[in-house]
Design a protein around this motif. Structure first.
Motif, PDB file in Angstrom:
ATOM      1  N   LEU A  41     -29.885 -10.360   8.459  1.00 31.57           N
ATOM      2  CA  LEU A  41     -31.089 -10.807   7.762  1.00 31.57           C
ATOM      3  C   LEU A  41     -31.517 -12.171   8.277  1.00 31.57           C
ATOM      4  CD1 LEU A  41     -30.225  -9.726   4.108  1.00 31.57           C
ATOM      5  CD2 LEU A  41     -31.681  -8.542   5.763  1.00 31.57           C
ATOM      6  N   PHE A  42     -32.806 -12.449   8.160  1.00 29.32           N
ATOM      7  CA  PHE A  42     -33.333 -13.742   8.607  1.00 29.32           C
ATOM      8  C   PHE A  42     -34.650 -14.020   7.912  1.00 29.32           C
ATOM      9  CE2 PHE A  42     -34.909 -10.546  11.598  1.00 29.32           C
ATOM     10  CZ  PHE A  42     -36.275 -10.762  11.539  1.00 29.32           C
ATOM     11  N   SER A  43     -35.062 -15.268   7.987  1.00 25.05           N
ATOM     12  CA  SER A  43     -36.394 -15.702   7.586  1.00 25.05           C
ATOM     13  C   SER A  43     -36.839 -16.741   8.606  1.00 25.05           C
ATOM     14  CB  SER A  43     -36.379 -16.305   6.181  1.00 25.05           C
ATOM     15  OG  SER A  43     -37.683 -16.717   5.822  1.00 25.05           O
ATOM     16  N   ALA A  56     -38.377  -8.385   3.765  1.00 28.12           N
ATOM     17  CA  ALA A  56     -39.738  -8.030   3.345  1.00 28.12           C
ATOM     18  C   ALA A  56     -40.207  -6.717   3.981  1.00 28.12           C
ATOM     19  CB  ALA A  56     -40.707  -9.154   3.699  1.00 28.12           C
ATOM     20  N   PHE A  57     -39.554  -6.293   5.040  1.00 26.55           N
ATOM     21  CA  PHE A  57     -39.947  -5.079   5.741  1.00 26.55           C
ATOM     22  C   PHE A  57     -39.078  -3.876   5.356  1.00 26.55           C
ATOM     23  CE2 PHE A  57     -41.530  -8.581   8.252  1.00 26.55           C
ATOM     24  CZ  PHE A  57     -42.838  -8.184   8.493  1.00 26.55           C
ATOM     25  N   VAL A  62     -38.790  -1.109  11.811  1.00 32.24           N
ATOM     26  CA  VAL A  62     -39.099  -2.390  12.430  1.00 32.24           C
ATOM     27  C   VAL A  62     -38.647  -2.362  13.892  1.00 32.24           C
ATOM     28  CG1 VAL A  62     -38.617  -4.881  12.444  1.00 32.24           C
ATOM     29  CG2 VAL A  62     -38.889  -3.668  10.255  1.00 32.24           C
ATOM     30  N   VAL A  63     -39.549  -2.771  14.763  1.00 32.33           N
ATOM     31  CA  VAL A  63     -39.196  -2.999  16.153  1.00 32.33           C
ATOM     32  C   VAL A  63     -39.092  -4.511  16.305  1.00 32.33           C
ATOM     33  CG1 VAL A  63     -39.878  -2.750  18.566  1.00 32.33           C
ATOM     34  CG2 VAL A  63     -40.422  -0.932  16.914  1.00 32.33           C
ATOM     35  N   GLY A 155     -32.683  -0.840   6.619  1.00 32.66           N
ATOM     36  CA  GLY A 155     -32.223  -2.113   7.162  1.00 32.66           C
ATOM     37  C   GLY A 155     -31.048  -1.989   8.114  1.00 32.66           C
ATOM     38  N   ASN A 156     -30.802  -0.787   8.605  1.00 31.56           N
ATOM     39  CA  ASN A 156     -29.709  -0.569   9.554  1.00 31.56           C
ATOM     40  C   ASN A 156     -30.238  -0.501  10.980  1.00 31.56           C
ATOM     41  OD1 ASN A 156     -27.723  -0.282   7.485  1.00 31.56           O
ATOM     42  ND2 ASN A 156     -28.555   1.759   7.092  1.00 31.56           N
ATOM     43  N   ILE A 157     -29.421  -0.919  11.923  1.00 28.38           N
ATOM     44  CA  ILE A 157     -29.803  -0.837  13.323  1.00 28.38           C
ATOM     45  C   ILE A 157     -29.746   0.621  13.762  1.00 28.38           C
ATOM     46  CG2 ILE A 157     -29.185  -1.498  15.675  1.00 28.38           C
ATOM     47  CD1 ILE A 157     -28.090  -4.130  14.465  1.00 28.38           C
ATOM     48  N   ALA A 158     -30.890   1.124  14.224  1.00 24.14           N
ATOM     49  CA  ALA A 158     -30.990   2.520  14.647  1.00 24.14           C
ATOM     50  C   ALA A 158     -30.927   2.661  16.166  1.00 24.14           C
ATOM     51  CB  ALA A 158     -32.277   3.146  14.112  1.00 24.14           C
TER      52      ALA A 158
END
Length: 183
Positions: A41-43, A56-57, A62-63, A155-158
């Motif tokens: 996670l990050f901001s 937020a996504f 998300v790419v 929120g997992n890396i696909a």
């Protein structure tokens, strides 16, 4: 007795070997991140200096693409390719986020000049790039490696791309998104 002219080729080879050793000997989190892991996670602030968080996504694909520097040839090619394919990415319910160590102001100018319709995030300290294993730190120069990640709605890396060709990357992403979403 050797003169500098005689030693110069040897010194150039030695410097090249040391540089390559630094580049390829770095163990990074990208080496430990794998498909299925929770995305770190990050901001970070975008080009309008508005903080955006990965959280937020949640619920969207998300790419997340890391790139070395605004206004460099490969980075401009890649960004414009994402721009030119944004409608196809939106049709696949994907959000695009570009990340580099450049400043908010640099991102603002880059996005405006190339009419980029997605967020560029300013990771000036390199912390997010480091979390994703996309930070190249040679002590005298630091920048984000050209790595990309597709993050699923949970929120997992696909998908992880550690070797990115700026000219063809978006085509790969579109194809992989379609495959991932059909599962």
């Amino acid at each position: 007795m050797f003169y500098l002219g005689q030693k110069l080729p040897f010194l150039l080879v030695l410097a090249s070997v040391i540089l390559w050793a630094l580049v390829f000997s770095q163990t990074s989190r990208a080496d430990t991140l794998k498909v299925g892991d929770q995305a770190p996670l990050f901001s970070l602030p975008n080009q309008q200096d508005k903080p955006l968080s990965l959280e937020a996504f949640r619920g969207a694909w998300v790419v997340l693409y890391f790139y070395p520097k605004d206004e460099t040839p490969g980075c401009t090619t890649e960004a414009c390719s994402f721009r030119d394919n944004i409608n196809r990415l939106i049709a696949q319910d994907a959000k695009v986020l570009g990340v580099s160590l450049d400043s908010v102001e640099s991102h603002r100018k880059f996005a405006a000049k190339h009419k980029l319709p997605f967020d560029l995030l300013a990771d000036v300290k390199g912390e997010v790039a480091s979390d994703y294993g996309a930070l190249l730190d040679l002590k005298v120069i630091r920048f984000a490696k050209r790595h990309s990640f597709i993050i699923d709605p949970q929120g997992n890396i696909a998908k992880i791309y550690r070797s990115v060709d700026a000219d063809n990357h978006v085509r790969e992403v579109l194809k992989d998104l379609q495959l991932l979403q059909s599962r």
